[in-house]
Design an enzyme around this catalytic site. Structure first.
Site, PDB file in Angstrom:
ATOM      1  N   CYS A   1       0.856  -1.183   0.000  1.00  0.00           N
ATOM      2  CA  CYS A   1       0.000   0.000   0.000  1.00  0.00           C
ATOM      3  C   CYS A   1       0.900   1.244   0.000  1.00  0.00           C
ATOM      4  O   CYS A   1       1.800   1.359   0.846  1.00  0.00           O
ATOM      5  CB  CYS A   1      -0.894  -0.003   1.251  1.00  0.00           C
ATOM      6  SG  CYS A   1      -1.851   1.514   1.427  1.00  0.00           S
TER       7      CYS A   1
ATOM      8  N   VAL B   1       4.638 -13.434 -24.856  1.00  0.00           N
ATOM      9  CA  VAL B   1       5.462 -13.108 -23.688  1.00  0.00           C
ATOM     10  C   VAL B   1       6.133 -14.403 -23.208  1.00  0.00           C
ATOM     11  O   VAL B   1       5.523 -15.477 -23.205  1.00  0.00           O
ATOM     12  CB  VAL B   1       4.615 -12.458 -22.578  1.00  0.00           C
ATOM     13  CG1 VAL B   1       3.578 -13.418 -22.018  1.00  0.00           C
ATOM     14  CG2 VAL B   1       5.518 -11.964 -21.456  1.00  0.00           C
ATOM     15  N   GLU B   2       7.370 -14.293 -22.818  1.00  0.00           N
ATOM     16  CA  GLU B   2       8.081 -15.439 -22.243  1.00  0.00           C
ATOM     17  C   GLU B   2       7.624 -15.534 -20.788  1.00  0.00           C
ATOM     18  O   GLU B   2       7.699 -14.563 -20.038  1.00  0.00           O
ATOM     19  CB  GLU B   2       9.590 -15.234 -22.360  1.00  0.00           C
ATOM     20  CG  GLU B   2      10.408 -16.465 -22.056  1.00  0.00           C
ATOM     21  CD  GLU B   2      10.513 -16.695 -20.573  1.00  0.00           C
ATOM     22  OE1 GLU B   2      10.233 -17.829 -20.127  1.00  0.00           O
ATOM     23  OE2 GLU B   2      10.835 -15.737 -19.856  1.00  0.00           O
ATOM     24  N   SER B   3       7.149 -16.714 -20.386  1.00  0.00           N
ATOM     25  CA  SER B   3       6.418 -16.781 -19.122  1.00  0.00           C
ATOM     26  C   SER B   3       7.287 -16.570 -17.889  1.00  0.00           C
ATOM     27  O   SER B   3       6.833 -16.041 -16.889  1.00  0.00           O
ATOM     28  CB  SER B   3       5.649 -18.105 -19.017  1.00  0.00           C
ATOM     29  OG  SER B   3       6.532 -19.194 -19.037  1.00  0.00           O
TER      30      SER B   3
ATOM     31  N   HIS C   1      -4.714  -0.209  -5.900  1.00  0.00           N
ATOM     32  CA  HIS C   1      -5.250  -1.353  -6.631  1.00  0.00           C
ATOM     33  C   HIS C   1      -5.552  -1.015  -8.085  1.00  0.00           C
ATOM     34  O   HIS C   1      -5.197  -1.744  -9.010  1.00  0.00           O
ATOM     35  CB  HIS C   1      -6.553  -1.833  -5.971  1.00  0.00           C
ATOM     36  CG  HIS C   1      -6.380  -2.370  -4.595  1.00  0.00           C
ATOM     37  ND1 HIS C   1      -5.161  -2.496  -3.976  1.00  0.00           N
ATOM     38  CD2 HIS C   1      -7.299  -2.841  -3.700  1.00  0.00           C
ATOM     39  CE1 HIS C   1      -5.335  -3.013  -2.764  1.00  0.00           C
ATOM     40  NE2 HIS C   1      -6.616  -3.225  -2.581  1.00  0.00           N
ATOM     41  N   GLU C   2      -6.260   0.097  -8.279  1.00  0.00           N
ATOM     42  CA  GLU C   2      -6.659   0.451  -9.638  1.00  0.00           C
ATOM     43  C   GLU C   2      -5.421   0.725 -10.497  1.00  0.00           C
ATOM     44  O   GLU C   2      -5.299   0.209 -11.618  1.00  0.00           O
ATOM     45  CB  GLU C   2      -7.556   1.706  -9.636  1.00  0.00           C
ATOM     46  CG  GLU C   2      -8.934   1.494  -9.036  1.00  0.00           C
ATOM     47  CD  GLU C   2      -8.974   1.803  -7.535  1.00  0.00           C
ATOM     48  OE1 GLU C   2      -7.905   1.792  -6.883  1.00  0.00           O
ATOM     49  OE2 GLU C   2     -10.086   2.057  -7.023  1.00  0.00           O
TER      50      GLU C   2
ATOM     51  N   ASP D   1      -0.368  -5.730   0.278  1.00  0.00           N
ATOM     52  CA  ASP D   1      -1.641  -6.044  -0.370  1.00  0.00           C
ATOM     53  C   ASP D   1      -1.467  -7.333  -1.161  1.00  0.00           C
ATOM     54  O   ASP D   1      -0.357  -7.654  -1.588  1.00  0.00           O
ATOM     55  CB  ASP D   1      -2.057  -4.915  -1.324  1.00  0.00           C
ATOM     56  CG  ASP D   1      -2.631  -3.712  -0.598  1.00  0.00           C
ATOM     57  OD1 ASP D   1      -3.291  -3.895   0.437  1.00  0.00           O
ATOM     58  OD2 ASP D   1      -2.401  -2.586  -1.063  1.00  0.00           O
TER      59      ASP D   1
END
Ligand SMILES: [Ca+2]
Ligand SMILES: [Ca+2]
Ligand SMILES: [Ca+2]
Ligand SMILES: [Ca+2]
Ligand SMILES: [Ca+2]
Ligand SMILES: [Ca+2]
Ligand SMILES: [Ca+2]
Ligand SMILES: [Ca+2]
Ligand SMILES: [Ca+2]
Ligand SMILES: [Ca+2]
Ligand SMILES: [Ca+2]
Ligand SMILES: [Ca+2]
Ligand SMILES: [Ca+2]
Ligand SMILES: [Ca+2]
Ligand SMILES: [Ca+2]
Ligand SMILES: [Ca+2]
Lengths: 154, 154, 154, 154, 154, 154, 154, 154, 154, 154
Positions: A52, A74-76, A93-94, A59
């Protein structure tokens, strides 16, 4: 035959240094092996944590990312390291959810991308954030993420 | 009356040799007994396994295949043998799932086909791959695959 | 007032002889008591069994039938007897499911009809068959059948 | 402080050769860091596969192993390699499940051990095998494995 | 090494004639490969059907059988054929369930056996029957069958 | 402020006589306090029972009613009394469900109304009836009723 | 960088006086940090309670609020205080749910807003209220709220 | 009356510094307000994370702690801070879970204590650790923790 | 052979008059066909309704009855009629549930009997009543009724 | 006949004043109509709320109360009013739950009583409190409360 698309990667299979922040994390990508196919890839990451920005308290979120690849996949492992790099990073969060979605969209140039952030409750009320880069492309199958609703107790 | 459509089959009901690779596997097909009907067939295969092309370690997936038959139905035992033939085959999740979908589409010439690959987690993050040959045909009923989301623990 | 529509029935409420085959089964129908209303009727039949036409071994299915009545309602006891009549009848999953759907459509002349056949696994892979007579009519409410996906074990 | 118990291990963290059979697999163990504590460790392995000794066809199982350590803990990577080594090994469900339980009991000398093998259905009927080395020790907490029952369809 | 215990079997792997009644069905058994081990084997059979002895109408049940083998294991294909042989056999729920349990106990001489019969509702009220040969033996692990309770609708 | 819309009601809060039949039941209504808002109201009534018009035996259903109010809201106690009034009333499933929907539509003049009747199984086969007054109005949110499918046993 | 958007807030992080009524509650807002992004935010509030305006008895609801922000985000602590302020406030289910939705729409000027109120049963029948400000905006992803249906008992 | 037992606390209600390690974390306790009562307290902590002592990668767990208080209750905010302090601490699953249990037992001197650590999968296999300080005391009610089993996919 | 035990019955298979009260209902019984076997029979009755003795309003319950037969089995149709006879009978939840249990115990003289009454909520609070005739007999298997807990909403 | 045990009650069926605190609430009781029977009564109260004694913020809990009556039954409306009276009362989770259990035990003198308090999460960690008056009496059936575990998100 599909294996050599991984030739330029630096993180996969080697010993890895954990990036200390999102800025430090390097997202790697490989050429899409099925560039003509209409398909969607989903990553489910139930182990996400950040801080936070006001209180510094941890969080937690359950993230689900869907994307329709364009020229790149994307390479994982590098995706995992990017997510891990938020461990000591402060963000709301947003902003955090939308930010991850935008960064992936910027660096992968997918046909389309969606991210759902399902955050653990604070003050008894969880926040979910649902971002996508635009209307889903026609002809591609994108199932519902179908993460169960938060139910409190009982 | 529908039984004689199986007359040319070589694998069904006989003793079978397991194909050692996808190349070796032979997909068999029978004439669609309801060629004028708009219908969809679903196979659910929770026993799929292949190998990681980099490390050689086993990967596991739960596959669900939907298709709208054209002139042909796939013979289900030959489909099972095709899936089994990936047991010692190395392929990435995206390539493997899309590849199975494309091969079925090539050999069956269906009106439409969809495959969902729900892979077991690696590095704490499962990958799902959703491929279809194009927009679902109008007038055909294709229910959601509705495989539960990965939830981690708790 | 709605009761006298059942006046011509021969099976309901009487003692019944089990029909020995689908050919022997007699589907009965009654006038639709709400001919102007847009509504859908669903039957859920988890007790369906037939025989494999090749091996003679029993097969089992969970069937769900939705229809939008036109001039007729199917009388439910005669529907049950029709389903029961497959007990000693050999038919493949696709043919059996679509065949039941077509027969109901032929004899009831509904506005629209859908059947989902959710078969128990053979060779570790269950088959589902989804048939409908065409695009669902506008203005009628037809909920998802929402039968849970097969999950194997664990 | 607990880390140096891993000093003698050869598989953990290094590049690993997949053992080709159970005989070839080497189970490694480390001293129990809490030898005086009454505790139980559970491994859940939903990715197990072996071969039918008669037909050579793949079998799949969801395994859950509980044990109360004595002087030793099993090193988890070596456990994974042991389970993986059954991939090309033929064994019946009962023998395979009990055999894994006995081998772990032999090599780890735990206070107590339990294994549940939840096998995928064959012929429409799954087999579960429940083995333990004897009555659970008093004072140790061993929760139910609580793997959902097989339900067929519907 | 465990394979040769199947040497005397006549049904497994061959083409099979379906027994027409329980009397005609032959239960086969093999020597217990782990005679000194305390373990339990569970069969889950959701595809059971018999006839009502009064009306001749089909009944359906989901059966779960647990047993602790003594000198013998039941051969699973012969068990399946025994269950299938009730297809045209009339018996009440209580008698049918307890009868299967007793026959298995008689022919296998297990240390202990349990059968749960979970019958589909008639008159809105399903009947479950729970039989065992006596108190479960100490030291053997026998998990709950945990078949979900019937819930009606809603 | 919203309270005085209830001024003309005769049943709410007073002692109530149970109506003996649907004809005797009086549906009361109050002015819609949010006439300009696009919203939907759902009642879930799992305690509905009526009688079979042929045999006199009780039937049970789980009802869910959705409506988009126009000028009127239904007063919920009078709705409950209407539903209760079917307790000694004989009607078939289809007629009963559609009839309740039509009566509510007649007396409330809603923008739109939907009723789902989820009846308990008879003869092993439950019937569901889905009625609505027409296509749902645009701009109003009407979630799926999502009542679980009937599954039999197991 | 996103943090300073919180500079003008008076409730977050400080000690807070509980507002005694909705009128007293002050909803605070911050500038939308991603004004160009199409995203939706969901709050799930299973701890809502108000009073019946007729009897004074407590009512309980599970609320879910979705909105697509325009220029503003709601500050989540002030939202919580607004919801808490209904604790001693009398309002009917429909009016209360729609009223909260309208107030949020008025004070936040979102692109779009939806509220689902899932009330606990009274008289055996729960009421749900579904309000939205209009048709959902195109291109924004708004998952189903998917709150489980009320099921009574069993 | 019960409130003044919190008089000596330093963390509750004040602004708090996050402890950087378990050593730095201070567990606070208050006198048990019901010392004569036989009761159990459960904390469920689905937001736990620590580091792998070998690789430094984050691990995640869902923890459930049950204890029967003696003279002391743990103050819940200090418990949360203790759990949070593992965020940058390296420990194996078994040692970490048992260690937390032992520390709580040491500092609270409860009548009895149990901890379940349900760790997220690594290498496809999650580890659960179940520790208790001894046999549960008679006469106290300690419900099953009943955390769902890990199921992989499908 | 077991069929002739039903010779003296008057209700089964004939046309039946619904008993108007519990006093009028006649419970019929047949000799236990397996008098030496230790088994338990469960009836699940989700369609039970009675009246509140104070207000006359309908009450609903989901009943589950388990019994270990002695010399007699209850004939299931007469049990259904007994339960149906409460439709116009007023009784409190506790008295009604225990009363049914006692009556069955009186008339069947079972070795043991248990009844669970799971009543629909009134005033937001459901009541469950759990009665048994004494401690369950040793050596008989009596699974948990495992009716889901009431959860309210969310 | 059982009705007149309610003769002395003052709250049931009349118009009721909500008690403003637990002290003001009056628990009423009636003679146990089945004093010789061994039975248990369960109340499930998912609508409980109180205040935090430190911050004044609302707390929520799902309460389940089981008791084996002695000479008295609790009158359920007075129980509801007692629970409602905590709405403006400050108490910690442990004290509140145990306190309600003790008060009921004091005023009802039951053979035995149990209360489970399942509180909504604060700081991401819910607290459950499990109190009983002593070991459950032999011969009485007391099913598990089986309230689902808290799971966070995902
Ligand atoms: Ca609740
Ligand atoms: Ca779903
Ligand atoms: Ca979790
Ligand atoms: Ca699995
Ligand atoms: Ca079924
Ligand atoms: Ca269970
Ligand atoms: Ca229901
Ligand atoms: Ca659903
Ligand atoms: Ca079943
Ligand atoms: Ca759903
Ligand atoms: Ca029910
Ligand atoms: Ca459970
Ligand atoms: Ca699976
Ligand atoms: Ca349970
Ligand atoms: Ca809730
Ligand atoms: Ca999670």
């Amino acid at each position: 035959m599909t294996e050599n698309i991984y030739a330029g990667l630096t993180q996969l299979g080697g010993s890895t240094v954990q990036p200390k922040s999102p800025e430090e994390a390097v997202l790697e990508r490989v050429p899409n092996p099925n560039p003509g196919a209409a398909y969607c890839v989903r990553f489910t990451a139930p182990e996400f944590t950040s801080l936070c920005p006001i209180t510094g308290q941890p969080d937690f979120a359950h993230l689900v990312i869907d994307y329709v690849p364009g020229d790149w996949l994307v390479e994982s492992k590098s995706l995992k390291l990017l997510l891990t790099s938020f461990r000591n990073h402060g963000a709301f969060h947003e902003a955090c959810t939308v930010g991850i979605g935008k960064r992936l969209a910027d660096e992968l140039s997918p046909v389309w991308l969606r991210i759902g952030g399902y955050w653990y409750p604070r003050g008894g009320i969880p926040i979910d954030v649902f971002f996508q880069t635009g209307e889903p492309p026609k002809g591609v199958w994108i199932p519902s993420q179908d993460v169960p609703t938060y139910r409190g107790r009982g």
